[in-house]
Design an enzyme around this catalytic site. Structure first.
Site, PDB file in Angstrom:
ATOM      1  CG  ASP A   1      -0.302  -0.261   2.541  1.00 29.90           C
ATOM      2  OD1 ASP A   1       0.939  -0.165   2.618  1.00 29.90           O
ATOM      3  OD2 ASP A   1      -1.015  -0.555   3.513  1.00 29.90           O
TER       4      ASP A   1
ATOM      5  CD  GLU B   1      -9.051   2.395   6.503  1.00 34.89           C
ATOM      6  OE1 GLU B   1      -9.000   1.551   7.431  1.00 34.89           O
ATOM      7  OE2 GLU B   1      -8.442   3.488   6.548  1.00 34.89           O
TER       8      GLU B   1
ATOM      9  CG  HIS C   1      -6.276  -0.760   8.079  1.00 29.71           C
ATOM     10  ND1 HIS C   1      -6.227   0.617   8.157  1.00 29.71           N
ATOM     11  CD2 HIS C   1      -5.014  -1.167   8.375  1.00 29.71           C
ATOM     12  CE1 HIS C   1      -5.012   1.005   8.462  1.00 29.71           C
ATOM     13  NE2 HIS C   1      -4.250  -0.057   8.606  1.00 29.71           N
TER      14      HIS C   1
ATOM     15  CG  ASN D   1      -9.241   0.543  10.985  1.00 32.53           C
ATOM     16  OD1 ASN D   1      -8.289  -0.203  10.733  1.00 32.53           O
ATOM     17  ND2 ASN D   1      -9.650   1.488  10.171  1.00 32.53           N
TER      18      ASN D   1
HETATM   19  C1  GLP Z   1      -0.797   1.011   8.312  1.00 34.59           C
HETATM   20  C2  GLP Z   1      -0.608   0.320   6.931  1.00 34.59           C
HETATM   21  C3  GLP Z   1      -0.680  -1.169   7.040  1.00 34.59           C
HETATM   22  C4  GLP Z   1       0.027  -1.578   8.299  1.00 34.59           C
HETATM   23  C5  GLP Z   1      -0.806  -1.169   9.481  1.00 34.59           C
HETATM   24  C6  GLP Z   1      -0.168  -1.444  10.819  1.00 34.59           C
HETATM   25  O1  GLP Z   1      -1.705   2.044   8.225  1.00 34.59           O
HETATM   26  N1  GLP Z   1      -1.522   0.737   5.929  1.00 34.59           N
HETATM   27  O2  GLP Z   1      -0.144  -1.763   5.886  1.00 34.59           O
HETATM   28  O3  GLP Z   1       0.206  -2.973   8.285  1.00 34.59           O
HETATM   29  O4  GLP Z   1      -1.244   0.170   9.365  1.00 34.59           O
HETATM   30  O5  GLP Z   1       0.911  -0.607  11.079  1.00 34.59           O
HETATM   31  P1  GLP Z   1       1.912  -0.827  12.301  1.00 34.59           P
HETATM   32  O6  GLP Z   1       2.705  -2.034  11.972  1.00 34.59           O
HETATM   33  O7  GLP Z   1       2.759   0.424  12.328  1.00 34.59           O
HETATM   34  O8  GLP Z   1       1.074  -1.012  13.517  1.00 34.59           O
END
Ligand code: GLP
Length: 241
Positions: free
Chosen positions: A67, A143, A138, A136
């Site tokens: 992403d 989302e 995702h 959340n």
């Molecule tokens: C982000 C990204 C995801 C990621 C998630 C968790 O917003 N879009 O690809 O896996 O949230 O992030 P983190 O590993 O910093 O908790």
């Protein structure tokens, strides 16, 4: 879905690094799709260490981003492109022709998504996908409520993602849209590993594992995948039944 529990984030990270390494050793032309964020960072550091130590040839593998924040320039250290370049592509010396990222500044982001879907098709699909989980639920930027029928697409980010996402940036950032692989890209990946660590992920992991499968908590959808894994450390697993 197979649930695998690890005592620590370090042990979880080592296991993920090994999964990536073994996949490339078994199939040198593997297509690996990678998430960014705090969760996989250590795994990528360990991967780079292992590759250097064992002199593993990763030059035939292809790397794809999961992403990207729409509108955030690649020079910004908070961008997914910057993160993956710094922590994966540069340490592993991956050739530009083997790196496939979303262009966050593309004039036509929808065309950018179509191009990514075409690229994946021409590479024969994703072999291994490493994903995280948002607060959340995702996955990528899929989302809550996003249709399962989507391939790579542009999405309006929900408020939780917009505020949690500030942690990646040194200054307040307008994060209204994301570009992400869709559920169809995820379902078509041969293997998917979702990583989660830390106490702050305990509530959402409980939902991901125990709630009925639905896009209200997107991570539950991964339980439908025939070869998916939840790699979870003890803190993130602490509320599981
Ligand atoms: C982000 C990204 C995801 C990621 C998630 C968790 O917003 N879009 O690809 O896996 O949230 O992030 P983190 O590993 O910093 O908790």
């Amino acid at each position: 879905m197979t649930l695998r529990l690890f005592e620590t984030h370090e042990a979880l990270s080592l296991a993920v690094a090994n999964e990536i390494l073994q996949r490339i050793q078994r199939k040198p032309t593997s297509v690996i799709c990678l998430a960014t964020g705090d969760t996989p960072l250590r795994a990528y550091q360990l991967l780079a260490e292992q590759v250097a130590k064992n002199n593993v040839d990763v030059s035939q593998a292809h790397f794809v981003a999961l992403d990207e924040w729409a509108g955030v320039p690649p020079s910004n250290p908070g961008s997914c492109r910057h993160f993956l370049t710094q922590h994966v592509f540069t340490p592993l010396a991956i050739k530009a022709s083997h790196i496939h990222l979303f262009d966050a500044l593309a004039a036509d982001i929808r065309r950018e998504c179509a191009a990514m879907n075409d690229t994946l098709k021409s590479l024969g699909g994703i072999d291994l996908m490493i994903v995280g989980i948002g607060m959340n639920g995702h996955v990528g930027f899929n989302e809550p409520g996003v249709p399962e029928s989507n391939y790579a697409h542009v999405i309006d980010l929900d408020e939780i993602t917009q505020s949690v996402g500030q942690k990646y940036f040194s200054q307040p950032m307008k994060l209204s849209q994301g570009i992400t692989m869709g559920w169809q890209n995820i379902f078509e990946a041969r293997t998917v590993i979702l990583m989660a660590n830390g106490q702050k992920k305990a509530d959402i992991m409980k939902r991901a594992v125990e709630e009925p499968i639905s896009n209200a908590c997107p991570a539950t959808l991964l339980r439908k995948h025939a070869d998916s894994y939840f790699f979870v450390d003890a803190l993130a697993a602490s509320k599981l039944a």
